[in-house]
Design an enzyme around this catalytic site. Structure first.
Site, mmCIF file in Angstrom:
data_model
loop_
_atom_site.group_PDB
_atom_site.id
_atom_site.type_symbol
_atom_site.label_atom_id
_atom_site.label_comp_id
_atom_site.label_asym_id
_atom_site.label_seq_id
_atom_site.Cartn_x
_atom_site.Cartn_y
_atom_site.Cartn_z
ATOM 1 C CD GLU A 53 44.154 39.766 52.412
ATOM 2 O OE1 GLU A 53 45.054 38.934 52.672
ATOM 3 O OE2 GLU A 53 44.365 40.976 52.191
ATOM 4 C CB CYS A 84 45.758 41.967 42.147
ATOM 5 S SG CYS A 84 46.439 43.242 43.208
ATOM 6 N NE ARG A 140 44.647 46.953 49.911
ATOM 7 C CZ ARG A 140 43.431 47.144 49.384
ATOM 8 N NH1 ARG A 140 43.075 48.339 48.974
ATOM 9 N NH2 ARG A 140 42.589 46.150 49.285
ATOM 10 C CG HIS A 175 42.834 44.975 39.761
ATOM 11 N ND1 HIS A 175 42.220 43.883 40.335
ATOM 12 C CD2 HIS A 175 43.694 45.450 40.697
ATOM 13 C CE1 HIS A 175 42.678 43.707 41.554
ATOM 14 N NE2 HIS A 175 43.574 44.644 41.810
ATOM 15 C CD GLU A 177 40.234 42.627 37.494
ATOM 16 O OE1 GLU A 177 41.153 42.506 36.664
ATOM 17 O OE2 GLU A 177 40.429 42.743 38.717
#
Ligand code: GLN
Length: 203
Positions: A53, A84, A140, A175, A177
């Site tokens: 976030e 992200c 997201r 992502h 990872e």
């Protein structure tokens, strides 16, 4: 596979999926350190800003002095990789809603840009890093609306950049990872290794 042993990579460990980055980097033979203070950056060849976030992470960076420290680290040639939320932190401009950012990657990003339906999905797309398509996990994620002239677009999805590089800074809106494919992390480690070599030559 390239030999990355002896390298040390910091991972911002406030919240988000920092552990997944650590696991992938350790599988490549790299030492990792969780970064929560400015001192944790000492001796690192690179730093990863993980997904999570971005508003929470930004507040932490500002409170702990890490906002200025990461900008300094990058200015001195340290490699920086944001995925992200981390990519959002790296941008020069953040929209929807607007928030402060490190300004290390010349790009405009739109948070949660893929909308609610397409919020989380997996796509395979071509990349400049290898012959086979690259697995991209979106959660997201932001959309990169535009990039500056010095930014190299290494991969795209639906006509928008998803993996971009500017000098020693790398950003992914997905992502890597969370997959078994280490291609993007290996690329980042080569960026960080280039810096280590320069530092050694300067000694
Ligand atoms: N939507 C988050 C943000 O705006 C990013 C999501 C993620 O990192 N997976 O900060």
């Amino acid at each position: 596979m390239a030999d990355f042993t002896g390298m040390k990579i910091g991972i911002l460990a406030v919240q988000g999926d920092f552990a997944a980055h650590a696991a992938m980097l350790q599988s490549l033979g790299v030492e990792t350190v969780e970064v929560r203070t400015v001192a944790d950056l000492n001796g690192c060849d690179g730093i990863v800003l993980p997904g999570g976030e971005s508003t929470t992470q930004l507040q932490f960076l500002q409170e702990e002095g890490l906002f200025a420290a990461i900008r300094r680290f990058s200015g001195e040639g340290g490699a920086v990789f944001g995925t992200c939320a981390g990519a959002i932190l790296l941008a020069t401009k953040v929209k929807s809603p607007e928030q402060d950012s490190l300004g290390l990657m010349e790009m405009i990003v739109l948070r949660n840009g893929y909308g609610r339906q397409l919020a989380s999905d997996v796509f395979f797309e071509p990349t400049q890093l290898k012959k086979e398509p690259l697995e991209m996990v979106f959660i997201r994620g932001p959309i990169i609306e535009s990039v500056g002239p010095d930014v190299r677009v290494l991969a795209e999805h639906a006509g928008k950049p998803t993996l971009v590089q500017q000098d020693n800074v790398l950003a992914a809106t997905f992502h890597p990872e969370l997959t078994a494919d280490a291609t993007v992390h290996e690329h980042f480690l080569r960026m960080a290794a280039a810096r280590s070599t320069k530092a050694l030559e300067a000694r």
